[in-house]
Design a protein around this motif. Sequence first.
Motif, PDB file in Angstrom:
ATOM      1  N   ARG A 130       0.965  -1.199   0.018  1.00 35.37           N
ATOM      2  CA  ARG A 130       0.020   0.120  -0.033  1.00 35.37           C
ATOM      3  C   ARG A 130       0.898   1.272  -0.038  1.00 35.37           C
ATOM      4  O   ARG A 130       1.846   1.296   0.814  1.00 35.37           O
ATOM      5  N   GLU A 167      -3.096   5.853  -0.906  1.00 36.80           N
ATOM      6  CA  GLU A 167      -4.533   5.375  -1.166  1.00 36.80           C
ATOM      7  C   GLU A 167      -4.460   4.261  -2.302  1.00 36.80           C
ATOM      8  O   GLU A 167      -5.382   3.954  -2.940  1.00 36.80           O
ATOM      9  N   VAL A 168      -3.363   3.895  -2.560  1.00 39.84           N
ATOM     10  CA  VAL A 168      -3.214   2.966  -3.970  1.00 39.84           C
ATOM     11  C   VAL A 168      -2.569   1.723  -3.343  1.00 39.84           C
ATOM     12  O   VAL A 168      -1.668   1.699  -2.631  1.00 39.84           O
ATOM     13  N   ARG A 208      -1.900  -0.795 -10.309  1.00 43.46           N
ATOM     14  CA  ARG A 208      -2.249   0.054  -9.323  1.00 43.46           C
ATOM     15  C   ARG A 208      -3.797   0.089  -9.040  1.00 43.46           C
ATOM     16  O   ARG A 208      -4.661   0.223 -10.041  1.00 43.46           O
ATOM     17  N   SER A 217      -7.286   1.013  -6.837  1.00 36.74           N
ATOM     18  CA  SER A 217      -7.926   2.008  -5.758  1.00 36.74           C
ATOM     19  C   SER A 217      -8.407   0.978  -4.898  1.00 36.74           C
ATOM     20  O   SER A 217      -8.225  -0.418  -5.050  1.00 36.74           O
ATOM     21  N   GLU A 227     -11.384   0.223  -3.981  1.00 33.12           N
ATOM     22  CA  GLU A 227     -12.793  -0.248  -4.592  1.00 33.12           C
ATOM     23  C   GLU A 227     -12.021  -1.160  -5.573  1.00 33.12           C
ATOM     24  O   GLU A 227     -12.700  -2.571  -5.561  1.00 33.12           O
ATOM     25  N   GLN A 228     -11.065  -1.100  -6.324  1.00 32.63           N
ATOM     26  CA  GLN A 228     -10.761  -2.200  -7.338  1.00 32.63           C
ATOM     27  C   GLN A 228     -10.018  -3.298  -6.580  1.00 32.63           C
ATOM     28  O   GLN A 228     -10.106  -4.561  -6.969  1.00 32.63           O
TER      29      GLN A 228
END
Length: 185
Positions: free
Chosen positions: A6, A9-10, A122, A124, A126-127
């Motif tokens: 991490r 936020e990625v 990369r 998020s 959600e992903q």
Amino acid sequence: MKAWRRKGEVILAGFEQQEAAVLRGLVGQLEDMLRARGEEAPQDELAELTGIRTGPSEAPDDPVLSRLLPDFHRLDPDNPSRDDLDSAAAMRSLHEPELLEAKVGVAKTVLDTLPRDGGQVRLSFEQADAWLGALNDVRLALGTALDVTDDMPDELPDDDPRAPHLGVYHWLTWVQETLIQAVTA
């Protein structure tokens, strides 16, 4: 592949070309199976008019699809009543299309974010959540096909046809575990 990590936020990872090909192949096969199941849904004019989608009312015959699309209503295995069977069929018909859509969606996210030739991924949050769902589905499918059990050894004899695939199963488990660690860090 190095473990997911991490960075703010990625969520990041790098996949070798062969790793990407294996993962894309498995996710793509799973997506195809799920889409084919969705196409088995009977055409229902009333459902089309009301906007309520319905799916098949019977559980899939394929053990992998049965594992991924379990019954939505528990039946007494020794003595299922007609009402229970009807309830199970109605629940499946109503809820399976939504479950299929969700599973196809997470598979699509993996295929959209994993470069064909490998490389940096990369995500998020959600992903990453979608990846976790897709990895879980692929592991369930492969585990069912290989008949993985809790007491199965980590390695099988070389002459066991499941041996090379069990290595892939263990690798997928590691990919999923490191992604969970990165998301929750």
